[in-house]
Design a protein around this motif. Structure first.
Motif, short mmCIF file in Angstrom:
data_model
loop_
_atom_site.label_atom_id
_atom_site.label_comp_id
_atom_site.label_asym_id
_atom_site.label_seq_id
_atom_site.Cartn_x
_atom_site.Cartn_y
_atom_site.Cartn_z
N MET A 91 0.83 -1.21 0.00
CA MET A 91 0.00 0.00 0.00
C MET A 91 0.87 1.27 0.00
N ILE A 92 1.99 1.22 0.71
CA ILE A 92 2.91 2.37 0.74
C ILE A 92 3.51 2.61 -0.64
N GLU A 102 1.00 4.29 -2.79
CA GLU A 102 0.79 5.70 -2.45
C GLU A 102 1.96 6.59 -2.89
N GLU A 103 3.17 6.04 -2.82
CA GLU A 103 4.37 6.85 -3.09
C GLU A 103 4.83 6.82 -4.55
#
Length: 317
Positions: free
Chosen positions: A21-22, A25-26
């Motif tokens: 998920m990170i 997002e990034e």
């Protein structure tokens, strides 16, 4: 979040999901499908682990540091309507036994239960959930008050046992527990008992006599803990897993032996992982059983309760 040894596969998958998920997002990379696959695997792993638990693993789960305690249930179920009541009007206020009035919707209940601590300081303050005689006398005082005003009683059990210290024996630990068992059998209002963690020995029985006794799936209820049983029989704690199996202390064993009325299923992953969902389930069970019990007269309640406990252990050869 802390994980037990057998929960480590769940930890690894949750960490993978967080990283996925990170990354999504990034960066501009679409990781939706990957996250879905990890979520699916996580769900399957949870189900596989929790449907094949041993008796000892359930004991470990009942003691999980993230597992909700009595006040967590009360605050979640009652919100700001809970009013804690203190003292046994004789010795002092026992911090290991809490109780008070609270509402679920428009219905008032007298909530009573053992409370453990969250860290070293609060564990000492709560005496590790081990009540002294004044704790059981406070509980009885609150039950009698509930009876006077026709308020049903809900007891949450979560204790490693009544406090075994010399001062507790001097103040009549055995008498206090025996008195509670006697008085609870003839209380004129409905009593619903919910075992939410550990249910050990007389410490649990002191508030454990009820019209309906419910056990959460990952809890235990026995005359002695597996470690103590192991140390008595084998002079060592090494055999605690064997003792846990032999004691027949799980919710499934208790239901089979007709010592409890219902097993309350926890969400896959345990109460410690899905606290809010567990609170909703327990609240629903309390209300549904109360709806059934409130139809009975005080005389019927007492007769049914006495018959229920008198018939325990009776069998036809």
């Amino acid at each position: 979040m802390e994980y037990l040894d057998f929960e480590l596969p769940i930890k690894e998958l949750e960490e993978q999901l967080d990283k996925c998920m990170i990354i999504g997002e990034e960066s501009d990379v679409d990781v939706t499908e990957t996250c879905k696959q990890i979520e699916k695997k996580l769900l399957e792993t949870r189900k596989d682990i929790y449907k094949n638990l041993t008796a000892w693993q359930r004991v470990q789960l009942s003691r999980h540091p993230n597992r909700p305690y009595t006040l967590d249930y009360i605050n979640a179920i009652c919100g700001d309507t809970f009013l804690e009541l203190h003292g046994d009007r004789n010795v002092k206020d026992d911090k290991a036994m809490i109780g008070g009035l609270g509402k679920i919707g428009d219905q008032s209940f007298m909530f009573i239960g053992q409370q453990k601590g969250y860290n070293t300081k609060t564990r000492q303050y709560r005496n590790f959930g081990m009540a002294n005689p004044e704790g059981y006398r406070k509980a009885l005082r609150l039950m009698k008050s509930a009876e006077k005003f026709d308020i049903p009683v809900v007891c949450f059990i979560d204790t490693p046992g009544a406090y075994p210290g010399i001062e507790a024996e001097e103040r009549g630990q055995g008498e206090a527990i025996a008195r509670n068992i006697l008085e609870m059998t003839r209380l004129k209002v409905p009593i619903i008992v919910v075992i939410i963690g550990e249910g050990a020995s007389g410490g649990a029985l002191g508030i454990g006599v009820g019209d309906k006794v419910l056990m959460l799936e990952n809890t235990w209820y026995s005359v002695i803990s597996p470690e103590s049983c192991s140390s008595i029989l084998w002079r060592s704690w090494e055999y605690k897993e064997i003792a846990a199996d032999a004691l027949k202390l799980t919710a499934t064993d208790m239901k089979k032996l007709k010592l409890i009325d219902e097993i309350v299923r926890e969400p896959a992953g345990g109460a410690h992982s899905f606290r809010e969902k567990t609170f909703e389930i327990v609240q629903g069970k309390i209300l549904s059983h109360f709806e059934e019990l409130k139809k009975l007269s005080p005389k019927e309640l007492i007769k049914n309760r006495m018959d229920k406990y008198a018939n325990m252990g009776v069998f036809n050869g």
